[in-house]
Motif scaffolding. Structure first.
Motif, mmCIF file in Angstrom:
data_model
loop_
_atom_site.group_PDB
_atom_site.id
_atom_site.type_symbol
_atom_site.label_atom_id
_atom_site.label_comp_id
_atom_site.label_asym_id
_atom_site.label_seq_id
_atom_site.Cartn_x
_atom_site.Cartn_y
_atom_site.Cartn_z
ATOM 1 N N TYR A 121 0.765 -1.045 -0.014
ATOM 2 C CA TYR A 121 0.080 -0.090 -0.053
ATOM 3 C C TYR A 121 0.793 1.323 -0.045
ATOM 4 O O TYR A 121 1.948 1.505 0.775
ATOM 5 C CB TYR A 121 -0.819 0.087 1.281
ATOM 6 N N LEU A 122 0.390 2.185 -0.862
ATOM 7 C CA LEU A 122 1.071 3.491 -0.819
ATOM 8 C C LEU A 122 0.305 4.596 -1.015
ATOM 9 O O LEU A 122 -0.596 4.789 -1.887
ATOM 10 C CB LEU A 122 2.184 3.363 -2.136
ATOM 11 N N GLU A 123 0.375 5.324 -0.065
ATOM 12 C CA GLU A 123 -0.813 6.316 0.478
ATOM 13 C C GLU A 123 -0.277 7.555 0.638
ATOM 14 O O GLU A 123 0.503 7.755 1.626
ATOM 15 C CB GLU A 123 -1.627 6.017 1.615
ATOM 16 N N LEU A 124 -0.325 8.452 -0.380
ATOM 17 C CA LEU A 124 0.350 9.636 -0.558
ATOM 18 C C LEU A 124 -0.621 10.765 -0.727
ATOM 19 O O LEU A 124 -0.168 12.086 -1.156
ATOM 20 C CB LEU A 124 1.196 9.727 -1.607
ATOM 21 N N GLN A 125 -1.916 10.540 -0.569
ATOM 22 C CA GLN A 125 -3.039 11.554 -0.787
ATOM 23 C C GLN A 125 -2.936 12.684 -0.066
ATOM 24 O O GLN A 125 -2.124 12.786 1.090
ATOM 25 C CB GLN A 125 -4.494 10.995 -0.673
ATOM 26 N N SER A 126 -3.542 13.821 -0.215
ATOM 27 C CA SER A 126 -3.631 15.105 0.436
ATOM 28 C C SER A 126 -2.130 15.790 0.825
ATOM 29 O O SER A 126 -1.834 16.071 2.035
ATOM 30 C CB SER A 126 -4.512 14.956 1.628
ATOM 31 N N ASN A 127 -1.513 15.828 -0.174
ATOM 32 C CA ASN A 127 0.016 16.599 -0.116
ATOM 33 C C ASN A 127 -0.018 17.539 -1.100
ATOM 34 O O ASN A 127 -1.253 18.125 -1.458
ATOM 35 C CB ASN A 127 1.099 15.524 -0.167
ATOM 36 N N ALA A 128 0.948 17.896 -1.890
ATOM 37 C CA ALA A 128 1.160 19.022 -2.859
ATOM 38 C C ALA A 128 2.103 18.143 -3.590
ATOM 39 O O ALA A 128 3.054 19.496 -4.226
ATOM 40 C CB ALA A 128 1.612 20.369 -2.150
ATOM 41 N N PHE A 129 2.105 17.219 -4.009
ATOM 42 C CA PHE A 129 3.050 16.609 -5.184
ATOM 43 C C PHE A 129 2.729 17.123 -6.244
ATOM 44 O O PHE A 129 1.657 17.633 -6.624
ATOM 45 C CB PHE A 129 2.896 15.301 -5.137
#
Length: 794
Positions: free
Chosen positions: A620-628
């Motif tokens: 699982y790779l969870e990177l949501q809700s950032n500013a990438f």
């Protein structure tokens, strides 16, 4: 404030409005200063059925207390000397006795005598000072003495310190008193006398070294005009100030008692405080005051603060003592506590007046740089703040050439800034360490503490403690249990080397990795979710750590480099923090064993590093809700073990992935893919998700992007229900007939129509008219509110 008082003598006041007890009263008139000879009766209350002759009253005191043996008896018992000239006597303008001060004059009751109560019938008496004499050597002598104190209707100050007093029964009649000193007596371990609580004019009350015990709540609940309260060196216990506070209090001294609990926040309301001394509550039987240090930031009058020799823990607040006057402030003694971390820069103007020796301070860098520059202590460097770890002197700091910080050559000695000795730290056994959690982290107020501190129950049976077969403690799990203050990490890992799992999720605790830098630890699982964790500095002390949960804290700064040293990490969750900046280029190579990487709801930005493709074991790779931003790296195609990937909502914080949609056609085990709320363009690739197992696929969300052209999907995805896919709010100009036949509204609303989900809510509901909807799948229509639907968006 000035009630009518009863007349206790036989000759009562006869009329309404009497100002004294007796028949001869001059009401409503003023008289000139008296010229009556002092050996004749004056217009005073009656005593023993006769007018008071002040000289006789004083001679009665002289005879009862061995006047011939007084140290100073000038004028006493002589016919030629007026009583106003007798030693220790001061008179008012009318010639009546106003003050008796015979303190320390070797007054000692003669056998068979008692201290004469006639003193209270002196009509002008304001000050009675008999301290440091032997006046109450008979049991309950005070019962006789105070019974007539109500007759002294002008009495303001009473000092009976060091007189052998053991009680104050009857003193409540002294309603005019505003100052009482009862120090150095013996109240035989009783509580603070209730009689004192009736004296609502009291401004000063001192009871130092008087062998009183119990709680002090009554002082703050009843004596509302109190300005000075001192009860040093007694046996007062329990929590401090539960519910009461005094805005008038300027001095509070409770040194060397047995107070426990935390510093109540109500102390911040004592805005008039000039002196506060709560030092030396700690003993072998009690930890003393615990918990966090208050800011004391709204106390401009504060000059002296002594909280030394307690068990206060946690960091020093950033605005500690922010409101004091640096020129008037004298000192703050915080020595011999368990305060941690660094010294706030805000203390730079008074740092030389703040004593912090023998705490657990791990850094002085910031205040050292700002406080010493240009000062006369700059030569001594940071040692002028506190001696550095591994060094010591008897002051804990060096501010003169005569007291340098010396090297400590004992292993483990002088381990923190400000050490005053080179002794090796005391070693705790595992049970002692577990008990320390209870005493340091508010154990009596925990939500559940089954078997804790039970002497007849093995520690392995205490709630939240797990042991191995040989009785070694291997797990501490106290999730959401009401813990607070600083967690004693150093003591725990030093005493319990077998500990492999620690869970403190949902507790109001501080945790410092830096405090355990020189300890070998075998920890494999650590859960600090929703605590007060502020930094990962020093976390590499746990080289075997496989699980780290630290979401929902307030951690700031860039991605912690010390985490990259945890090469055995498999599960990393640091979501819902305030981390920012770029992800490290080597994150994939450093954390090659990671199976779960959860970084969502932070402020990370920039492009994803290509090394993420090296996370060959990640599920699982969870990177949501950032500013990438930038394109999704093609290297992610190497993550063949992925089950779920969420890169959604980079737009809300100013980012957004761009470029064409990646096909994700190498991830046969993928079950969830969310790329919504980005800036992806172009059409959906023909081999998009072409290898997934549709029977187990759960979610696909491509909504709120810039995808265009005709919506077409590989035939293999036809087995996925439309309810599990979301393509709304893109720029699709059409939908393939192979995808939906003649009922495409179930996939996306057609142009000129809309719905909150971008598709027909149900077979009984339809997309609504919207003349401005240009593309398929519109979810909003300016000026038109959609009909409420029970169907939630995907």
């Amino acid at each position: 404030d000035e009630p009518c008082l009863p007349c206790d003598i036989d000759t009562q006041s006869q009329y309404w409005g009497s100002i004294s007890c007796g028949n001869d009263q001059s009401v409503g008139t003023e008289s000139a200063p008296s010229t009556t000879p002092l050996d004749t009766p004056v217009n005073t209350p009656l005593y023993n059925e006769g007018p008071v002759i002040e000289k006789d009253v004083l001679l009665e005191l002289y005879d009862a207390t061995g006047g011939e043996d007084w140290f100073n008896k000038v004028g006493w018992a002589t016919e030629s000397t007026p009583i106003c000239e007798w030693y220790g006597i001061q008179c008012a303008e009318d010639g009546t006795v106003e003050s008796i001060d015979l303190g320390g004059n070797n007054l000692a009751l003669v056998d068979g005598k008692t201290l004469p109560t006639s003193l209270f019938y002196l009509p002008s008496l304001k000050y009675l000072i008999l301290k440091e004499n032997t006046l109450f050597k008979y049991s309950n002598a005070e019962l006789e003495f105070f019974k007539d104190i109500g007759a002294a209707n002008l009495l303001e100050a009473l000092d009976l310190s060091s007189t052998g007093l053991s009680g104050v029964s009857g003193i409540q009649g002294g309603v005019t008193l505003n100052e009482i000193h009862l120090d150095f007596n013996d109240f035989a371990g009783s509580t603070i006398p209730n009689e004192l609580y009736s004296l609502n004019r009291l401004r000063i009350l001192t009871m130092d070294s008087s062998n009183v015990s119990g709680k002090i709540n009554g002082v703050f609940n009843f004596l509302k005009n109190l300005q000075v309260f001192s009860a040093n060196d007694n046996k007062l216990d329990g929590s401090l100030l539960q519910g009461g506070y005094l805005s008038t209090l300027s001095t509070l001294r409770l040194r060397n008692n047995s107070l426990t609990g935390t510093l109540p926040t109500s102390l911040n309301l004592f805005v008039s405080l000039s002196v506060l001394d709560l030092s030396r509550q700690k003993s072998d039987e009690s930890p003393g005051l615990e918990g966090p240090l208050l800011e004391f930031s709204q106390m401009p009058n504060l000059k002296r603060l002594d909280l030394s020799d307690n068990s206060l823990s946690g960091p020093i607040p950033g605005f500690f003592l922010a409101g004091v006057d640096p020129d008037m402030f004298e000192y703050a003694d915080l020595a011999e506590n368990s305060l941690v971390s660094s010294i706030p820069v805000g203390l730079k103007s008074i740092f030389s007046k703040v004593y912090l020796q023998n705490n657990k301070i791990t850094s002085v860098d910031q205040i050292c740089e700002s406080a010493l520059k240009g000062s006369n202590l700059e030569f001594f460097g940071c040692d002028a703040i506190l001696c550095s770890p591994g060094t010591y002197n008897y002051l804990g700091r060096s501010q003169s050439y005569d007291n340098p910080c010396e090297q400590c050559n004992i292993s483990g000695g002088a381990q923190f800034f400000g050490s005053t000795s080179c002794e090796a730290p005391k070693e705790l056994n595992p049970k002692d360490a577990i008990e320390l959690i209870y005493s340091s982290c508010g154990g009596p107020n925990w939500i559940s503490s089954t078997n804790w501190m039970s002497g007849n129950v093995p520690v392995c049976q205490w709630e939240g403690i797990q042991c191995s077969g040989d009785g070694s403690i291997v797990e501490i799990s106290l999730r959401s249990n009401g813990l607070k203050n600083a967690f004693p990490a150093r003591e725990i890992f030093q005493a319990i080397p077998t500990l492999t799992a620690l869970a403190l999720e949902g507790n109001d605790v501080d945790f410092l990795f830096e405090s355990i830098q020189d300890i070998s630890a075998e920890l494999t699982s650590l859960d600090l979710t929703n605590t007060n964790l502020a930094s990962f500095d020093g976390i590499d002390i746990f080289p075997n750590l496989a699980e780290l949960y630290a979401g929902n804290n307030a951690i700031t700064g860039e991605f912690p480099r010390d985490i990259l040293k945890l090469s055995n990490l498999k599960r990393l969750v640091i979501s819902f923090n305030n981390l920012d900046g770029l992800l490290p280029d080597d994150i994939g190579t450093s954390l090659g064993k990671v199976e779960l990487l959860v970084l969502h709801h932070n402020n990370f930005s920039g492009a994803l590093p290509s090394s993420l493709g090296k996370l060959s074991s990640v599920h699982y790779l969870e990177l949501q809700s950032n500013a990438f931003s930038g394109e999704i790296p093609s290297d992610l195609a190497q993550l063949s073990e992925l089950w779920g990937i969420d890169l959604s909502d980079q737009v809300s914080k100013g980012g957004g992935f761009t470029g064409n949609l990646t096909s994700f056609n190498t991830m046969s085990g993928l079950k969830r893919l969310d790329l919504s709320k980005n800036k992806l363009e172009g059409s959906i690739p023909s081999d998009f998700l072409s290898t997934v197992e549709t029977s187990s696929f759960e979610k696909l969300d491509l909504s709120s992007n810039l995808l265009s052209g005709k919506l077409e999907l590989p035939s293999i995805l036809s087995g996925i229900p439309f309810s599990s896919m979301n393509f709304s709010d893109n720029r699709f100009s059409g939908i393939s007939a192979d995808l939906c036949g003649n009922d495409c509204a179930m996939v996306l609303c057609a142009p000129t129509t809309f719905s909150p989900t971008g598709r027909q809510p149900s077979s009984a509901e339809y997309c609504e008219h919207c003349p401005t909807a240009v593309y398929w799948g519109t979810t909003t229509c300016p000026g038109i509110s959609p009909t409420p639907s029970p169907i939630d968006p995907l």
